[in-house]
Design a protein around this motif. Structure first.
Motif, PDB file in Angstrom:
ATOM      1  N   VAL A   1      84.844  69.612  34.596  1.00 35.22           N
ATOM      2  CA  VAL A   1      86.041  69.051  35.230  1.00 35.22           C
ATOM      3  C   VAL A   1      86.632  70.067  36.198  1.00 35.22           C
ATOM      4  O   VAL A   1      86.907  69.760  37.358  1.00 35.22           O
ATOM      5  CB  VAL A   1      87.080  68.623  34.158  1.00 35.22           C
ATOM      6  N   GLY A   2      86.809  71.300  35.715  1.00 34.87           N
ATOM      7  CA  GLY A   2      87.360  72.348  36.584  1.00 34.87           C
ATOM      8  C   GLY A   2      86.454  72.632  37.772  1.00 34.87           C
ATOM      9  O   GLY A   2      86.937  72.819  38.899  1.00 34.87           O
ATOM     10  N   GLY A   3      85.160  72.665  37.547  1.00 33.87           N
ATOM     11  CA  GLY A   3      84.207  72.903  38.633  1.00 33.87           C
ATOM     12  C   GLY A   3      84.232  71.799  39.668  1.00 33.87           C
ATOM     13  O   GLY A   3      84.192  72.058  40.880  1.00 33.87           O
ATOM     14  N   SER A   4      84.313  70.563  39.211  1.00 35.01           N
ATOM     15  CA  SER A   4      84.380  69.421  40.132  1.00 35.01           C
ATOM     16  C   SER A   4      85.667  69.458  40.947  1.00 35.01           C
ATOM     17  O   SER A   4      85.671  69.171  42.150  1.00 35.01           O
ATOM     18  CB  SER A   4      84.309  68.099  39.352  1.00 35.01           C
ATOM     19  N   PHE A   5      86.770  69.824  40.301  1.00 34.28           N
ATOM     20  CA  PHE A   5      88.052  69.918  40.991  1.00 34.28           C
ATOM     21  C   PHE A   5      87.989  70.976  42.087  1.00 34.28           C
ATOM     22  O   PHE A   5      88.397  70.742  43.223  1.00 34.28           O
ATOM     23  CB  PHE A   5      89.154  70.236  39.976  1.00 34.28           C
ATOM     24  N   LYS A   6      87.451  72.158  41.760  1.00 35.19           N
ATOM     25  CA  LYS A   6      87.341  73.235  42.749  1.00 35.19           C
ATOM     26  C   LYS A   6      86.405  72.855  43.897  1.00 35.19           C
ATOM     27  O   LYS A   6      86.667  73.179  45.051  1.00 35.19           O
ATOM     28  CB  LYS A   6      86.868  74.527  42.085  1.00 35.19           C
ATOM     29  N   ALA A   7      85.311  72.161  43.580  1.00 36.81           N
ATOM     30  CA  ALA A   7      84.376  71.737  44.632  1.00 36.81           C
ATOM     31  C   ALA A   7      85.056  70.747  45.577  1.00 36.81           C
ATOM     32  O   ALA A   7      84.904  70.832  46.806  1.00 36.81           O
ATOM     33  CB  ALA A   7      83.135  71.111  44.009  1.00 36.81           C
ATOM     34  N   THR A   8      85.828  69.817  45.019  1.00 35.46           N
ATOM     35  CA  THR A   8      86.539  68.830  45.828  1.00 35.46           C
ATOM     36  C   THR A   8      87.582  69.513  46.712  1.00 35.46           C
ATOM     37  O   THR A   8      87.693  69.213  47.911  1.00 35.46           O
ATOM     38  CB  THR A   8      87.218  67.774  44.929  1.00 35.46           C
ATOM     39  N   GLN A   9      88.331  70.467  46.113  1.00 35.05           N
ATOM     40  CA  GLN A   9      89.325  71.214  46.906  1.00 35.05           C
ATOM     41  C   GLN A   9      88.661  71.942  48.065  1.00 35.05           C
ATOM     42  O   GLN A   9      89.167  71.930  49.183  1.00 35.05           O
ATOM     43  CB  GLN A   9      90.037  72.247  46.014  1.00 35.05           C
TER      44      GLN A   9
END
Length: 182
Positions: free
Chosen positions: A164-172
């Motif tokens: 979840v955190g990795g996906s959020f950072k990738a999207t940002q």
């Protein structure tokens, strides 16, 4: 041809079993000449230490148990390759078992590894709650490391990814460099 033992070497060279054991362990108590004679004889007769006896003496098996759901999973097979390579480099064997996505089978795997005397268990549990009670009971006596699927309530070492955190950072990051989300 039968397996050559320390006793066989001692008898053949007219020395004590203790002398052979110390020579093969490179003890300072044995002269260089005696060590050389014993080692040459052992190599010539294809001597290999009795690992079971050594394990009993030191209370260790140098074996780590690994439990996964399914080794045909590409991710899991790559993880297993890394686990085995790293442990082999450090003189440990790995005993790999599969739970086949079944909680009862997972429990049997855990119990089987303990009965085989493994020194620790690496496990990718079925779910956060699968066999939690058994793992918690074993934990004071056996190092347990969880990977991939992690039980947050078990106080042990864990290796995993924060999807979840990795996906959020990738999207940002994508938004920051001007990519549009449709």
């Amino acid at each position: 041809m039968s397996k050559v033992t320390i006793r066989d070497i001692a008898k053949a060279l007219s020395v004590s079993v203790s002398t052979v054991s110390k020579a093969l362990s490179d003890s300072y108590e044995i002269s260089a000449a005696t060590k050389k004679k014993i080692i040459e004889y052992a190599e010539k007769h294809n001597y290999h230490p009795n690992r079971l006896a050594k394990n009993l003496k030191f209370g260790k098996t140098n074996t780590i148990g690994v439990i996964v759901c399914d080794i045909s999973n590409t991710f899991i097979s790559q993880v297993l390759d890394g686990i085995q390579s790293n442990f082999m480099d450090k003189g440990f064997d790995t005993l790999i078992m599969q739970s086949h996505h079944d909680e009862a089978t997972e429990r049997q795997c855990i119990e089987s590894l303990i009965n085989k005397g493994v020194d620790g268990i690496l496990m990718s549990p079925l779910t956060e709650t699968s066999n939690f009670d058994l793992l918690k009971k074993l934990q004071p006596n056996y190092p347990i490391v969880l990977f991939d699927r992690i039980q947050s309530s078990l106080n042990t070492h864990k290796v995993g990814a924060n999807n979840v955190g990795g996906s959020f950072k990738a999207t940002q990051h994508l938004l920051r460099i001007g990519k549009k989300i449709f």
